[in-house]
Design an enzyme around this catalytic site. Structure first.
Site, short mmCIF file in Angstrom:
data_model
loop_
_atom_site.label_atom_id
_atom_site.label_comp_id
_atom_site.label_asym_id
_atom_site.label_seq_id
_atom_site.Cartn_x
_atom_site.Cartn_y
_atom_site.Cartn_z
N GLU A 1 0.82 -1.21 0.00
CA GLU A 1 0.00 0.00 0.00
C GLU A 1 0.86 1.27 0.00
OE1 GLU A 1 -2.82 -0.26 3.20
OE2 GLU A 1 -4.02 -1.77 2.17
N GLU B 1 -6.71 -7.86 -0.72
CA GLU B 1 -7.29 -7.74 0.63
C GLU B 1 -8.77 -7.39 0.53
OE1 GLU B 1 -5.41 -5.27 3.53
OE2 GLU B 1 -3.39 -6.05 3.14
#
Length: 753
Positions: free
Chosen positions: A194, A265
């Site tokens: 991320e 995710e």
């Protein structure tokens, strides 16, 4: 020949509408693990020349124990998963530069081999920055002291250590033959995590770092694809992937027509923070957005984060994160199946896999099946029953932690020292001491403290005068009127961290507070058998004081059910069993609803001996250990609810009839109610049963205006004494139609023993 038809197969979820679409195929073309060439194109990963729609689940090896791994992986496989995904935890494996630890629950090779043994693939997220609500984002704290280092940027010191650890892990996997290109189970790897969330903060040092990380990873030649999650500009050939709850709506898509849509995710619930109300995510919402991702974004890989959350043992949780992690995932903290989430997703996986060939080879079109189409799945109830009570004062001993004064400290400074840089994450605790003269003729003294730490305990001349704590979003302000002696006084402030931060740019610059590091009991390790003998313990006193160590012993409960420790009577601190920390507790920090975030704490059976287990607690506040109990955790009730508008279970369609001429003749299309108790348990009683128009659902129910009086007897005959049973929803089953012309339902609530 493949026969397919439209069918209703999932529930409408929040935020995306209630209708759905689906193709149900009679044939199935899902292979088994492991090994072979892994490539990809714009439609999917390609393994051994076969396209795959893959369902994956995150299970983190250090958040459980090795004896739990086989059952966790097996239940994930039973839930329709193809892949197990895990992060790699740098701070666990390299606690000091060049010193590695892969023992016990850190044995990642053993974990990957267990995945392989059960015929599943593995996805390895090396990071090595991982966030993951892990203290310091999984980075080892010794990086903080490397001269000139700037984490996660185009910075040579950081890149050196990052490459060193990444290479270490890749070489380890290669040496064990664990990449699919070697015949092993690993089909995907991830570098970074991320990064796009923080990239702008690094200005011109961000983009070169992204390019370097991709080139470094690809250069390790694993033979399988690499991904970067939440990195829209992931350099070729690295695949950019989506994280979040609604990637069917939010994902910008692959940054190349030759890359597939991957969802690394899909959050199955919300992670908890101390002091916040519990929030969860429904099975319907998860399922809806998985279907939307596959339909709208041509998705072919979905990973559930977490599928099993587990436990943040020891001091591994990040700031304000409790010990229990993602307990509301499809497999709960103890590894028990959580319904309806587990079963609902299993039905979803079966539906999609039945039409995977069509989904992967044709152009997708959608058609509405109407509003609120639902699957029938089981609900269950988890209970924790006390089996050992520790209420006798005679079985407890205590040791009062020493409150240091200025003369007893060895580290001196003219300014307040930053906590993280001083403790080096060796302890949650740092003492600040000060001595000063007081003249009673002066104004009435008031202690004012502002701190970026998480908790602050104040003592004057060794006596407690107040405590304060912050929240995830606010710091500490303490203002207390205090009593002082005439002449010299000692002020001692205990600054406490409840985990280090795990996210954001420039972690190496973070400060945490306002010098004796740690507590005496920590230094002596009084929570171990050897350390316990180094101090003088006293008999338990009913007058509780802060900073007290308590110890007792107990025998392991009989049976195989998971075990938990009820700390609902304690304040804040940490607990150890036979020297193993089961984590921090903070029962006194209530959420807005007035409840503790967590009261039951997981005690893995592998931590226990048959007899004489040492339990030690450090309580910073005014806890009462006499109300502590040890409980057995189990699924005690299962409930099913099905109506005549439900389709039959999708698993009943799987590959049974390849001949379309016999399909209509043999395929039982009636809805069915299915009940199943956990392993080693059987259905022992029927709490409620109604065929007709029962009102409510499995959480709250009652007999409706239409009810077959034989409902309970028929269900008892079909289910009692069995681990699982199936009851077709039909008039024949219940001896006739109790109310013709009205749509029927069946609701059954049963006990498991």
């Amino acid at each position: 020949m493949i026969v397919f038809q439209r069918e209703r197969w999932y529930g409408g979820g929040g935020g995306g509408g209630g209708g759905g679409w689906g193709l149900v195929l009679v044939a199935e073309a899902i292979g088994s693990c492991c090994g072979g060439e892994v490539t990809y194109d714009g439609r999917s990963l390609i393994i051994n020349g076969q396209r795959k729609i893959l369902f994956s689940g995150s299970i983190h090896y250090p958040r459980s124990t090795p004896d739990m791994w086989p059952a966790l992986i097996s239940q994930a496989k039973d839930g329709g998963l193809d892949v197990i995904q895990t992060y790699v935890f740098w701070n666990l494996h390299e606690p000091q530069p060049g010193q590695y630890d892969f023992s016990g629950s850190r044995d990642i090779v053993r974990f990957i081999k267990e995945i392989e043994a059960q015929g599943l693939y593995a996805s390895l997220r090396i990071g090595p920055y991982i966030e993951s609500e892990r203290s310091y984002g999984g980075l080892p704290f010794w990086l903080h002291d490397v001269p000139g280092i700037v984490y996660r940027s185009d910075n040579e010191p950081f890149k050196f250590y990052m490459q060193n650890f990444t290479t270490k892990i890749v070489k380890m996997m290669k040496s064990e033959g664990l990449y699919a290109s070697q015949g092993g189970p690993i089909i995907l790897s991830q570098i970074e995590n991320e990064y796009q969330n923080v990239e702008k903060a690094f200005n011109e040092s961000g983009p070169p770092y992204v390019r370097w990380a991709a080139e470094m990873a690809v250069g390790l030649q694993t033979g399988v694809p690499w991904t970067m999650c939440k990195q829209d500009d992931a350099p070729d050939p690295v695949i950019n992937a989506c994280n979040g709850m609604r990637c069917g709506e939010t994902f910008v898509g692959p940054n190349s027509p030759n890359k597939p849509s991957l969802w690394t995710e899909n959050w199955t619930t919300y992670y908890q923070l101390y002091g916040e109300n519990t929030r969860t995510r429904s099975a319907k919402d998860i399922a809806f957005h998985v279907a939307l991702f596959i339909a709208k974004k041509y998705g072919s890989f979905v990973n559930y984060y977490m599928y099993h959350g587990g436990t943040n043992f020891g001091r591994t949780a990040s700031a304000y994160v409790p010990t229990s992690y993602y307990d509301l995932a499809p497999l709960d903290e103890y590894g028990l199946i959580r319904q309806p989430k587990w079963g609902h997703l299993k039905e979803l996986h079966a539906a999609i896999k039945l039409c995977s060939t069509t989904l992967l080879s044709g152009l997708l079109t959608t058609s509405s099946l109407g509003e609120r189409q639902e699957v029938s799945t089981q609900y269950n109830t988890r209970s924790t029953v006390p089996v050992i009570k520790l209420g006798s004062a005679e079985r407890w001993e205590e040791f009062k932690e020493v409150v240091p004064n200025f003369d007893e400290t060895s580290l001196r400074a003219n300014t307040l020292l930053e906590q993280m840089n001083t403790t080096k994450d060796a302890s949650d605790y740092l003492w600040y001491t000060l001595r000063f003269q007081y003249d009673p003729s002066d104004d009435k003294p008031v202690l004012n403290v502002n701190s970026l730490a998480h908790v602050l305990h104040a003592f004057v001349n060794g006596l407690p005068i107040g405590s304060a704590h912050g929240t995830h979003n606010s710091s500490i302000t303490m203002e207390n009127t205090i009593s002082l002696n005439s002449g010299m006084n000692n002020l001692s402030l205990l600054s406490v961290m409840v985990g280090l931060p795990d996210s954001g740019p420039f972690l190496e610059r973070r400060t945490a507070g306002l010098r004796k590091v740690g507590l005496l009991g920590e230094k002596l390790q009084v929570y171990t058998e050897d350390g316990s003998s180094k101090v003088q313990w006293s008999k338990f006193s009913s007058s509780a004081q802060p900073l007290t160590w308590y110890k007792t012993t107990f025998d392991a409960p009989e049976g195989t059910d998971p075990i938990a420790l009820n700390l609902g009577s304690m304040g804040k601190g940490e607990a150890w069993i036979n020297g193993e920390s089961i984590g921090r507790y903070w029962v006194s920090f209530h959420n807005p609803a007035g409840n503790p975030t967590q009261t039951w704490y997981n005690v893995p059976r592998s931590f226990l001996k048959p007899t004489g287990n040492l339990l030690v607690l450090l309580d910073e506040e005014y806890g009462n250990p006499l109300d502590i109990s040890i409980g057995a955790v189990s699924i005690t009730k299962v409930c099913g609810h099905v109506s005549d508008s439900h389709p039959p279970p999708l698993t009943s369609w799987k590959g049974q009839y390849q001949n379309s001429e016999k399909y209509e003749e043999h395929h039982d299309r009636r809805p069915k109610l299915q009940l199943q108790c956990p392993r080693k348990r059987k259905i022992s009683g029927i709490v409620f049963a109604s065929f007709g128009t029962p009102s409510g659902d499995c959480e709250s129910y009652a007999i409706g205006s239409c009810h077959s009086s034989d409902s309970r007897a028929i269900v008892e005959k079909a289910c009692l004494g069995k681990r699982k049973c199936t009851i077709p929803l039909s008039y024949e089953t219940f001896g006739g139609d109790p109310c013709p012309g009205i749509r029927k339902a069946l609701l059954v609530d049963a006990q498991c023993k």
